[in-house]
Write a protein that holds these residues in place. Structure first.
Motif, short mmCIF file in Angstrom:
data_model
loop_
_atom_site.label_atom_id
_atom_site.label_comp_id
_atom_site.label_asym_id
_atom_site.label_seq_id
_atom_site.Cartn_x
_atom_site.Cartn_y
_atom_site.Cartn_z
N GLY A 64 25.71 79.91 62.42
CA GLY A 64 27.14 80.07 62.24
C GLY A 64 27.95 79.10 63.07
O GLY A 64 27.41 78.18 63.68
N LEU A 65 29.25 79.35 63.09
CA LEU A 65 30.19 78.48 63.79
C LEU A 65 31.00 79.27 64.78
O LEU A 65 31.21 80.47 64.62
N VAL A 66 31.49 78.57 65.79
CA VAL A 66 32.40 79.16 66.78
C VAL A 66 33.63 78.26 66.88
O VAL A 66 33.57 77.07 66.62
N LEU A 67 34.72 78.87 67.27
CA LEU A 67 35.95 78.11 67.49
C LEU A 67 35.90 77.53 68.90
O LEU A 67 35.84 78.27 69.88
N PRO A 68 35.93 76.21 69.02
CA PRO A 68 35.94 75.61 70.36
C PRO A 68 37.33 75.71 70.96
O PRO A 68 38.30 76.05 70.27
N GLU A 69 37.45 75.37 72.21
CA GLU A 69 38.79 75.29 72.82
C GLU A 69 39.46 74.05 72.21
O GLU A 69 38.93 72.94 72.27
N LEU A 70 40.61 74.27 71.61
CA LEU A 70 41.31 73.19 70.92
C LEU A 70 42.38 72.58 71.82
O LEU A 70 43.05 73.30 72.56
N VAL A 102 40.48 64.52 62.87
CA VAL A 102 41.14 65.81 62.66
C VAL A 102 41.86 65.78 61.31
O VAL A 102 41.73 66.71 60.50
N TYR A 103 42.61 64.72 61.05
CA TYR A 103 43.31 64.62 59.77
C TYR A 103 42.35 64.58 58.59
O TYR A 103 42.57 65.21 57.57
N ARG A 104 41.26 63.81 58.74
CA ARG A 104 40.27 63.75 57.65
C ARG A 104 39.65 65.13 57.39
O ARG A 104 39.48 65.52 56.25
N ALA A 105 39.33 65.82 58.45
CA ALA A 105 38.73 67.15 58.28
C ALA A 105 39.70 68.13 57.63
O ALA A 105 39.32 68.90 56.74
N LEU A 106 40.95 68.08 58.04
CA LEU A 106 41.93 69.03 57.53
C LEU A 106 42.51 68.64 56.17
O LEU A 106 43.27 69.41 55.58
N ALA A 107 42.13 67.48 55.66
CA ALA A 107 42.61 67.06 54.35
C ALA A 107 42.02 67.90 53.22
O ALA A 107 42.56 67.93 52.12
N ASN A 108 40.95 68.61 53.50
CA ASN A 108 40.28 69.41 52.48
C ASN A 108 40.59 70.89 52.68
O ASN A 108 40.46 71.41 53.79
N MET A 115 31.83 67.60 59.17
CA MET A 115 33.15 67.01 59.43
C MET A 115 33.97 67.84 60.41
O MET A 115 34.68 67.28 61.25
N LEU A 116 33.85 69.15 60.32
CA LEU A 116 34.58 70.02 61.26
C LEU A 116 34.06 69.83 62.68
O LEU A 116 34.84 69.77 63.63
N ARG A 117 32.75 69.74 62.82
CA ARG A 117 32.17 69.55 64.15
C ARG A 117 32.53 68.17 64.71
O ARG A 117 32.88 68.04 65.88
N LYS A 118 32.49 67.15 63.87
CA LYS A 118 32.83 65.79 64.30
C LYS A 118 34.28 65.72 64.79
O LYS A 118 34.59 65.02 65.76
N ALA A 119 35.16 66.47 64.13
CA ALA A 119 36.58 66.49 64.50
C ALA A 119 36.87 67.41 65.68
O ALA A 119 37.99 67.46 66.16
N GLY A 120 35.86 68.15 66.13
CA GLY A 120 36.07 69.07 67.25
C GLY A 120 36.76 70.36 66.84
O GLY A 120 37.30 71.07 67.68
N LEU A 121 36.73 70.68 65.54
CA LEU A 121 37.39 71.88 65.04
C LEU A 121 36.45 73.07 64.91
O LEU A 121 36.90 74.19 64.66
N ALA A 122 35.17 72.83 65.09
CA ALA A 122 34.18 73.90 65.03
C ALA A 122 33.00 73.51 65.90
O ALA A 122 32.69 72.33 66.05
N GLY A 123 32.36 74.51 66.46
CA GLY A 123 31.14 74.31 67.22
C GLY A 123 30.04 75.11 66.58
O GLY A 123 30.28 76.04 65.81
N TYR A 124 28.80 74.76 66.89
CA TYR A 124 27.66 75.47 66.34
C TYR A 124 27.35 76.68 67.21
O TYR A 124 27.33 76.59 68.43
N ASP A 125 27.11 77.80 66.58
CA ASP A 125 26.74 79.03 67.27
C ASP A 125 25.23 79.00 67.49
O ASP A 125 24.45 79.19 66.56
N SER A 126 24.82 78.75 68.72
CA SER A 126 23.39 78.59 69.02
C SER A 126 22.61 79.89 68.91
O SER A 126 21.39 79.88 68.82
N SER A 127 23.30 81.02 68.86
CA SER A 127 22.59 82.30 68.76
C SER A 127 22.30 82.68 67.31
O SER A 127 21.68 83.70 67.05
N GLY A 128 22.75 81.89 66.38
CA GLY A 128 22.53 82.21 64.97
C GLY A 128 23.04 81.10 64.09
O GLY A 128 23.45 80.04 64.56
#
Length: 123
Positions: free
Chosen positions: A99-105, A22-28, A84-97
């Motif tokens: 894009g990205l979705v916000l996962p439950e944090l 999470v910290y690594r992802a948010l460092a950018n 990096m966002l997906r690895k940190a659990g900060l974003a999910g892949y939108d399977s319908s297109g």
């Protein structure tokens, strides 16, 4: 909006349940802004995300963004930032297109993001 106190920040940052990814992802800044966009809309296509981030990033530099700036950003998103966002659990892949979705944090992650968003730039 009033800035949070340092005590609050340390309380947030020292939460032992926050993962290093999470910290690594948010460092950018680009990745933080991508998460802020997801927090705003819950779901964004890669094209929408590139448009929004290009505007946010270059507005802070007081210059007009060019199509090359946007194209570089979408390439960075696809090849580095989204992973990096997906690895940190900060974003999910939108399977319908494409894009990205916000996962439950988790609560500590959501708390850190709320603090960062409030204190990083004026809305």
């Amino acid at each position: 909006m009033e800035k949070d106190s340092e005590d609050t920040l340390y309380d947030i940052l020292l939460d032992p349940s926050l993962d290093d990814d999470v910290y690594r992802a948010l460092a950018n800044r680009r990745r933080r802004y991508a998460v802020y966009a997801l927090m705003e809309w819950d779901r964004v296509s890669m094209d929408e995300l590139a448009d929004v981030l290009t505007g946010w990033l270059y507005a802070s530099e007081y210059r007009m963004a060019t199509p090359d700036d946007r194209n570089r950003l979408i390439t960075e998103l696809r090849h580095e930032h989204v992973h990096m966002l997906r690895k940190a659990g900060l974003a999910g892949y939108d399977s319908s297109g494409d894009g990205l979705v916000l996962p439950e944090l988790a609560y500590p992650v959501a708390r850190l993001l709320r603090w960062a968003r409030r204190n990083e730039y004026p809305n």
